[in-house]
Each structure stands twice: as structure tokens, then as C-alpha cells.
Motif scaffolding. Structure first.
Motif, PDB file in Angstrom:
ATOM      1  N   HIS A 108       0.974  -1.253  -0.128  1.00  0.00           N
ATOM      2  CA  HIS A 108      -0.071  -0.019  -0.018  1.00  0.00           C
ATOM      3  C   HIS A 108       0.734   1.311   0.132  1.00  0.00           C
ATOM      4  O   HIS A 108       0.409   2.271  -0.571  1.00  0.00           O
ATOM      5  CB  HIS A 108      -0.946   0.158   1.129  1.00  0.00           C
ATOM      6  N   ALA A 109       2.059   1.413   0.702  1.00  0.00           N
ATOM      7  CA  ALA A 109       2.885   2.392   0.519  1.00  0.00           C
ATOM      8  C   ALA A 109       3.324   2.731  -0.717  1.00  0.00           C
ATOM      9  O   ALA A 109       3.385   3.751  -1.359  1.00  0.00           O
ATOM     10  CB  ALA A 109       4.035   2.127   1.633  1.00  0.00           C
ATOM     11  N   VAL A 110       3.649   1.734  -1.524  1.00  0.00           N
ATOM     12  CA  VAL A 110       4.184   1.559  -2.892  1.00  0.00           C
ATOM     13  C   VAL A 110       3.075   2.018  -3.729  1.00  0.00           C
ATOM     14  O   VAL A 110       3.180   3.036  -4.666  1.00  0.00           O
ATOM     15  CB  VAL A 110       4.589   0.286  -3.446  1.00  0.00           C
ATOM     16  N   ILE A 111       1.850   1.790  -3.612  1.00  0.00           N
ATOM     17  CA  ILE A 111       0.690   2.278  -4.430  1.00  0.00           C
ATOM     18  C   ILE A 111       0.234   3.456  -3.941  1.00  0.00           C
ATOM     19  O   ILE A 111       0.011   4.506  -4.925  1.00  0.00           O
ATOM     20  CB  ILE A 111      -0.644   1.353  -3.916  1.00  0.00           C
ATOM     21  N   ALA A 112       0.611   4.237  -2.736  1.00  0.00           N
ATOM     22  CA  ALA A 112       0.382   5.460  -2.365  1.00  0.00           C
ATOM     23  C   ALA A 112       1.401   6.294  -2.966  1.00  0.00           C
ATOM     24  O   ALA A 112       1.205   7.478  -3.527  1.00  0.00           O
ATOM     25  CB  ALA A 112       0.485   5.803  -0.855  1.00  0.00           C
ATOM     26  N   GLY A 113       2.562   5.772  -3.096  1.00  0.00           N
ATOM     27  CA  GLY A 113       3.871   6.445  -3.907  1.00  0.00           C
ATOM     28  C   GLY A 113       3.456   6.730  -5.359  1.00  0.00           C
ATOM     29  O   GLY A 113       3.716   7.677  -5.872  1.00  0.00           O
ATOM     30  N   SER A 114       2.850   5.602  -6.057  1.00  0.00           N
ATOM     31  CA  SER A 114       2.467   5.818  -7.424  1.00  0.00           C
ATOM     32  C   SER A 114       1.550   6.750  -7.662  1.00  0.00           C
ATOM     33  O   SER A 114       1.515   7.444  -8.685  1.00  0.00           O
ATOM     34  CB  SER A 114       2.136   4.459  -7.931  1.00  0.00           C
ATOM     35  N   TYR A 115       0.534   6.893  -6.862  1.00  0.00           N
ATOM     36  CA  TYR A 115      -0.589   7.912  -6.908  1.00  0.00           C
ATOM     37  C   TYR A 115      -0.143   9.235  -6.656  1.00  0.00           C
ATOM     38  O   TYR A 115      -0.504  10.432  -7.399  1.00  0.00           O
ATOM     39  CB  TYR A 115      -1.836   7.873  -5.775  1.00  0.00           C
ATOM     40  N   VAL A 116       0.922   9.480  -6.143  1.00  0.00           N
ATOM     41  CA  VAL A 116       1.671  10.859  -5.799  1.00  0.00           C
ATOM     42  C   VAL A 116       2.436  11.251  -6.969  1.00  0.00           C
ATOM     43  O   VAL A 116       2.254  12.397  -7.509  1.00  0.00           O
ATOM     44  CB  VAL A 116       2.548  10.867  -4.514  1.00  0.00           C
ATOM     45  N   TYR A 117       3.201  10.240  -7.642  1.00  0.00           N
ATOM     46  CA  TYR A 117       3.716  10.571  -9.053  1.00  0.00           C
ATOM     47  C   TYR A 117       2.775  10.828 -10.063  1.00  0.00           C
ATOM     48  O   TYR A 117       2.973  11.713 -10.894  1.00  0.00           O
ATOM     49  CB  TYR A 117       4.689   9.466  -9.202  1.00  0.00           C
ATOM     50  N   PHE A 118       1.727  10.010  -9.910  1.00  0.00           N
ATOM     51  CA  PHE A 118       0.806  10.251 -11.129  1.00  0.00           C
ATOM     52  C   PHE A 118      -0.069  11.593 -11.057  1.00  0.00           C
ATOM     53  O   PHE A 118      -0.259  12.404 -11.879  1.00  0.00           O
ATOM     54  CB  PHE A 118      -0.419   9.096 -10.834  1.00  0.00           C
ATOM     55  N   LEU A 119      -0.128  12.142  -9.669  1.00  0.00           N
ATOM     56  CA  LEU A 119      -1.083  13.185  -9.419  1.00  0.00           C
ATOM     57  C   LEU A 119       0.032  14.518  -9.703  1.00  0.00           C
ATOM     58  O   LEU A 119      -0.358  15.706  -9.993  1.00  0.00           O
ATOM     59  CB  LEU A 119      -1.409  13.462  -8.201  1.00  0.00           C
ATOM     60  N   SER A 120       1.278  14.230  -9.446  1.00  0.00           N
ATOM     61  CA  SER A 120       2.080  15.471  -9.995  1.00  0.00           C
ATOM     62  C   SER A 120       2.286  15.771 -11.288  1.00  0.00           C
ATOM     63  O   SER A 120       2.728  16.724 -11.760  1.00  0.00           O
ATOM     64  CB  SER A 120       3.634  14.923  -9.289  1.00  0.00           C
ATOM     65  N   ARG A 121       1.997  14.665 -12.238  1.00  0.00           N
ATOM     66  CA  ARG A 121       2.165  14.755 -13.730  1.00  0.00           C
ATOM     67  C   ARG A 121       0.678  15.070 -14.338  1.00  0.00           C
ATOM     68  O   ARG A 121       0.534  14.705 -15.509  1.00  0.00           O
ATOM     69  CB  ARG A 121       2.769  13.807 -14.226  1.00  0.00           C
ATOM     70  N   TRP A 122      -0.410  15.314 -13.341  1.00  0.00           N
ATOM     71  CA  TRP A 122      -1.813  15.282 -13.841  1.00  0.00           C
ATOM     72  C   TRP A 122      -2.021  16.354 -15.101  1.00  0.00           C
ATOM     73  O   TRP A 122      -2.508  16.185 -15.996  1.00  0.00           O
ATOM     74  CB  TRP A 122      -2.747  15.688 -12.583  1.00  0.00           C
ATOM     75  N   ASP A 123      -1.681  17.610 -14.554  1.00  0.00           N
ATOM     76  CA  ASP A 123      -1.939  18.632 -15.471  1.00  0.00           C
ATOM     77  C   ASP A 123      -1.051  18.458 -16.773  1.00  0.00           C
ATOM     78  O   ASP A 123      -1.831  18.575 -17.888  1.00  0.00           O
ATOM     79  CB  ASP A 123      -1.499  19.988 -14.913  1.00  0.00           C
ATOM     80  N   GLU A 124      -0.069  18.080 -16.888  1.00  0.00           N
ATOM     81  CA  GLU A 124       0.843  17.841 -18.069  1.00  0.00           C
ATOM     82  C   GLU A 124       0.157  16.754 -19.081  1.00  0.00           C
ATOM     83  O   GLU A 124       0.028  16.951 -20.123  1.00  0.00           O
ATOM     84  CB  GLU A 124       2.371  17.401 -17.863  1.00  0.00           C
ATOM     85  N   THR A 125      -0.240  15.726 -18.157  1.00  0.00           N
ATOM     86  CA  THR A 125      -0.941  14.575 -18.970  1.00  0.00           C
ATOM     87  C   THR A 125      -2.100  15.155 -19.436  1.00  0.00           C
ATOM     88  O   THR A 125      -2.658  14.703 -20.810  1.00  0.00           O
ATOM     89  CB  THR A 125      -1.380  13.208 -18.058  1.00  0.00           C
ATOM     90  N   MET A 126      -3.204  15.884 -18.896  1.00  0.00           N
ATOM     91  CA  MET A 126      -4.220  16.303 -19.371  1.00  0.00           C
ATOM     92  C   MET A 126      -4.103  17.351 -20.451  1.00  0.00           C
ATOM     93  O   MET A 126      -4.810  17.234 -21.504  1.00  0.00           O
ATOM     94  CB  MET A 126      -5.231  17.136 -18.324  1.00  0.00           C
ATOM     95  N   ALA A 127      -2.924  17.946 -20.419  1.00  0.00           N
ATOM     96  CA  ALA A 127      -2.505  19.057 -21.569  1.00  0.00           C
ATOM     97  C   ALA A 127      -2.029  18.216 -22.630  1.00  0.00           C
ATOM     98  O   ALA A 127      -2.699  18.674 -23.948  1.00  0.00           O
ATOM     99  CB  ALA A 127      -1.758  19.982 -21.133  1.00  0.00           C
ATOM    100  N   GLU A 128      -1.564  17.219 -22.467  1.00  0.00           N
ATOM    101  CA  GLU A 128      -1.042  16.347 -23.692  1.00  0.00           C
ATOM    102  C   GLU A 128      -2.289  15.803 -24.349  1.00  0.00           C
ATOM    103  O   GLU A 128      -2.299  15.311 -25.488  1.00  0.00           O
ATOM    104  CB  GLU A 128      -0.012  15.197 -23.381  1.00  0.00           C
ATOM    105  N   ALA A 129      -3.206  15.337 -23.366  1.00  0.00           N
ATOM    106  CA  ALA A 129      -4.469  14.437 -24.044  1.00  0.00           C
ATOM    107  C   ALA A 129      -5.314  15.603 -24.700  1.00  0.00           C
ATOM    108  O   ALA A 129      -6.280  15.197 -25.475  1.00  0.00           O
ATOM    109  CB  ALA A 129      -5.137  13.853 -22.877  1.00  0.00           C
TER     110      ALA A 129
END
Length: 223
Positions: free
Chosen positions: A102-123
Motif C-alpha cells: 500500500h505504501a508503494v501504491i500511495a507513492g505511485s498515486y503521488v507520482y501520477f498526480l504530480s504529472r496530472w496537469d501535464e498529462t491532461m494538456a497532452e491529451a
């Protein structure tokens, strides 16, 4: 004057007959009692003393063997095991594995949210009001899952540290914790099959915590 007359007032008094001899009286109050002759057994008041009863020693009886002992831990006695059973130790390690997952999963969500705006712009979602609303809903779900994974990681760490001195509530909470973690494994099946591994770990944790050896360990008396 004659001394031989019995009524002569000047003669010697007549002799009285000797008094009968009285038997010797016993010792009075305050005088020491005379004990029995040497070698004679002591006698009670009015009753003869019985011979001494032979004393027999009682055999020492050990503690009964604990009926639930299966040889997995020393100290098979009703007080409980002295050392943590192997099954309980494995369950403790598996709880740590679930918390780490669960700690690894939480870390992956942190990384995913940090790139959220960039990902939305690319999409190409930026500028579209309806798409942005859906993106915000998705971002909110990701934040919720991040918080949930973080809480599960902390709970697993707390349970892991309570195995040495905790009571039966630790065992029950471990079973409930692993049961909820199965849901996480179901959502993680799409990620390279890691969800299946997490589900297997949770099932083994539940089985080991439900064993009699684990129940005896958490129910042992504490001084």
C-alpha cells in the motif's frame, strides 16, 4: 497424793492413742508435675496415647501438558507459549508486506498526480469544459485512493509493531486488515498481475492469524 489415779489433777495427762497415717497427697497447685519414668510413652489425661501415625510423602505432580500444543512453540502449558510461534511470525511478516504494497501504491498515486496537469494538456483536454469536469472527477478519485492507500500502509505498520506485546485484538484486526486488502488486490490485477500476488498474501495472512497457535499467543497472560 497418788500419781497413779486417773482423776488426779496434779498427775500427768493421759496418753492419747496415735492418729492413723494418711496417704501422701498429690502435688498441689503451683508445684511441678512429676513426669513418667524414662522410656515410658507420655500418657494423656485419662486416655492412653495412640501410637504415632506413619507419615507418607506425597508424590510431586507436574503440570499437565497443554492440549492445544502442536510442537510449534516451546512451553506447552496452560499459561501460553513463551515465544512467538512460527505461523504467527510469518503472519507478522506478511502484514508488513501488505503495508509495504500500500505504501508503494500511495507513492505511485503521488507520482501520477504530480504529472496530472501535464498529462491532461497532452491529451488535449484543456479548454474543454465537459472534459475538464470529468478530469477533475478522476483527479478527486485518485486523491481519495491516495489517502486510502496511505491509511492502509500506516495501519499495517501499527499492527506489525504490536505482534510482540499486543492482545487478541491485534489478531482480529490483522484478519480484518487482510480482508480489506483483498479489495486492493482486485483493483491491482490489471497491473502486471501484482493484484493476484497481493490477494494470495492476504489469504495466507488470514489463515495463519486464524490458527490455534496464533490465538494462544495473543491470549497468553501478561505480567
Amino acid at each position: 497424793m497418788s500419781f497413779g489415779e486417773p482423776n488426779n489433777p496434779y498427775g500427768p495427762p493421759p496418753q492419747q492413742p496415735p492418729a492413723p497415717q494418711q496417704p501422701p497427697a498429690g502435688p498441689g497447685y503451683g508445684h511441678p508435675q512429676q513426669g513418667p519414668p524414662p522410656g515410658a510413652p507420655p500418657q494423656g489425661y485419662g486416655f492412653p496415647q495412640a501410637p504415632p501415625y506413619p507419615q507418607q510423602g506425597y508424590p510431586q505432580q507436574g503440570y499437565p501438558q497443554y492440549p492445544g500444543g502442536d510442537g510449534q512453540y516451546p512451553g506447552g502449558y496452560p499459561g501460553g507459549p513463551l515465544e512467538m510461534p512460527r505461523l504467527t511470525r510469518v503472519a507478522q511478516i506478511l502484514v508488513g508486506v501488505i503495508a509495504m504494497a500500500h505504501a508503494v501504491i500511495a507513492g505511485s498515486y503521488v507520482y501520477f498526480l504530480s504529472r496530472w496537469d501535464e498529462t491532461m494538456a497532452e491529451a488535449g483536454i484543456t479548454g474543454d469544459a465537459d472534459a475538464e469536469k470529468l478530469a477533475d472527477v478522476g483527479k478527486g478519485v485518485a486523491v481519495f485512493l491516495l489517502c486510502l492507500a496511505t491509511v492502509f500502509a500506516i495501519l499495517g505498520l501499527v499492527l506489525l509493531l504490536q505482534y510482540a506485546k499486543g492482545g487478541n485484538a491485534v489478531r482480529v484486526c490483522s484478519i480484518v486488515y487482510a480482508s480489506f486488502a483483498i479489495v486492493t488486490g482486485i483493483f491491482m490485477i490489471a497491473y502486471w498481475g501484482l493484484g493476484l500476488l497481493l490477494i494470495a498474501v492476504c489469504v495466507v495472512t488470514i489463515v495463519f492469524c486464524a490458527k490455534r497457535a496464533s490465538a494462544d499467543w495473543f491470549r497468553r497472560p501478561r505480567h
